[in-house]
Structures are given as C-alpha cells and as structure tokens.
Design an enzyme around this catalytic site. Sequence first.
Site, PDB file in Angstrom:
ATOM      1  N   ASP A 236       0.809  -1.223   0.000  1.00  0.00           N
ATOM      2  CA  ASP A 236       0.000   0.000   0.000  1.00  0.00           C
ATOM      3  C   ASP A 236       0.840   1.269   0.000  1.00  0.00           C
ATOM      4  O   ASP A 236       0.364   2.332   0.420  1.00  0.00           O
ATOM      5  CB  ASP A 236      -0.955   0.021   1.206  1.00  0.00           C
ATOM      6  CG  ASP A 236      -2.065  -1.021   1.081  1.00  0.00           C
ATOM      7  OD1 ASP A 236      -2.287  -1.509  -0.037  1.00  0.00           O
ATOM      8  OD2 ASP A 236      -2.687  -1.325   2.105  1.00  0.00           O
ATOM      9  N   GLU A 237       2.076   1.191  -0.484  1.00  0.00           N
ATOM     10  CA  GLU A 237       2.935   2.370  -0.505  1.00  0.00           C
ATOM     11  C   GLU A 237       3.502   2.645  -1.893  1.00  0.00           C
ATOM     12  O   GLU A 237       4.493   3.351  -2.040  1.00  0.00           O
ATOM     13  CB  GLU A 237       4.060   2.216   0.512  1.00  0.00           C
ATOM     14  CG  GLU A 237       3.576   2.194   1.963  1.00  0.00           C
ATOM     15  CD  GLU A 237       4.713   2.209   2.968  1.00  0.00           C
ATOM     16  OE1 GLU A 237       5.856   2.464   2.553  1.00  0.00           O
ATOM     17  OE2 GLU A 237       4.447   1.976   4.156  1.00  0.00           O
TER      18      GLU A 237
END
Length: 292
Positions: A236-237
């Site tokens: 999620d980055e």
Amino acid sequence: MSAATPSDPAAPGAFLLRFSCLDQPGIVAAVAVALAERGGNILESAQYGDPATGRFFMRVRFDPRRTDREGFEHALRPVFERFDMRGELVDTARRPRVLILVSKMDHCLADLLYRWRRGDLPMDLVGVQSNHEVCRRRVEGEGLPFHHRPVTPETKAESEAELLDRVAAERVDLVILARYMQILSDVASKKLYGRAINIHHSFLPGFKGANPYTRAHERGVKLIGATAHYVTEDLDEGPIIEQDVARVTHADTAADLVRVGRDVECAVLARAVKWHLEHRILINGRKTVVFS
C-alpha cells in the site's frame, strides 16, 4: 458502447507519445520538429519539469496524417537517443487488455463493469480472477470468463504463478486489484510494476487490518477516503495515482461509513484506471505525474 469522437483520447487514428528524461533545453522543440517532419499534427500536449528530481515529463497526442507508426518511430529514435528518453509511442486505436482481480466485496468490480459497458473505460476485459466464487454470476452475466482460484498459504505460490501465466498468455496490459484481499508477492509485484493498480481505504488517521471502518467509527473520524496506487513490494505504498475523501459526522454509524467509503473507493479507482488507460500517468520515482 458510446462512439468515439475526434477529441476523445481513445479515438482511432491518433498516436500518443509519452516519455521522461533529464530536464534540459530543446526537448519540446526536438519532439515537435520530428513529428512535423513526418506530417504529424499535434492535437494535445502537456509537460512538466520536476525541480526535485530534475526530470522532464511529456505527453503528446497527435494525428499521424500520412505516416505510419514505424515512420514516427524512425523519426523519433534520434530524439530519444539524444535526450536519453524513457517512454513509448502508443497507437490509441488499440485498447489496453485488462484483467480484474476481486475477492468477496464486489462494489468496485460492479462499478468498473458498468463503466466499461457504458464505454467510459476504453479497455478490453479479458476476464476476472477471484479467490472466491461470490462474483461468478455477475461476471459471467457480462459474458466474461471467471477464473476461480482459491488462495491459501499452501497454494499462494501456485496461484500467483497461474496469475502471471494468464497475464502473459492473454497479453494483459493492466491488472486491477478491485478489493482483491490478497497481498502479491515481491516477485509478482516486480513483474507487474507500473501495470497493476490497487485501491485501498485511507483514513486520517489510517486504520489497517480487519474492519477498518468500524475502528474508524470508534475513533470518531471526520474524514474517510480512498487511495489508488500502483502495486509495489511495499504494501500500500506504491506511487499514488489518485485520492479522495468524504466528510462524515458523529451521527454517522459504522454502516454509514462503509457505504460512503465504498462510493469513494469506486470513484477513485475508476479515475485512476481511466487515466492509466489514456496513458496520462508517468511514474516519477515514488510519485506519479498525472496529466489532465
């Protein structure tokens, strides 16, 4: 399906050039001259020089008139070599081939299918793959292949290998994780770099793990939102493509937050997918440049 118009970025008969390189004088002029010498007529152009990275980004849509793709590639090759450009020349008549991954929650899938049927998303769907059977009827009702592949710790590697084989066999250009509740391995993330988009809820503060909306409600958040980003090895980055938020109040229940959150997720993912399909996004290290 709605008919394409001459001003539509997906309209047939147009080429699209996008690239990045070190920022320096003469880039725009060199590109314009190379296209003009082959008869190309520029229809749309956008550029950005990033002072933080020192890189230049450009997207140009043009009418090829009398020259084919090979002719433009030949004309642009010296320009690419001179400025050490990284990019591509795209024939917009070719619609990207897309595979959607989904688990049990079907709101993003349903929204993408609706927009696809309306002609709002210029893509060819090759099918949907899921680790559950929940969405089979909806997908097959659209006349699309549905691939059910349960994922357990014991079968995860085999499932990912099958996914990557399908991507290769179907010549998939983009993989959409439409609330696919499985973490792709580092190997899969690297192989799909720049062509896999994920959507996840993003709160201020952030709530990771199970039941995020319930935990957000317990903390009394006033904003909820969603983030669409490219998949990388960092969970999620990856480079962020699009984000949005919606305001909620103390009177909203946890169920209200879920409802509002799903709407935001659908809208954010749809915008990110559309921009990718229209080749408006260039990755800039850990960030993206998104041309409107």
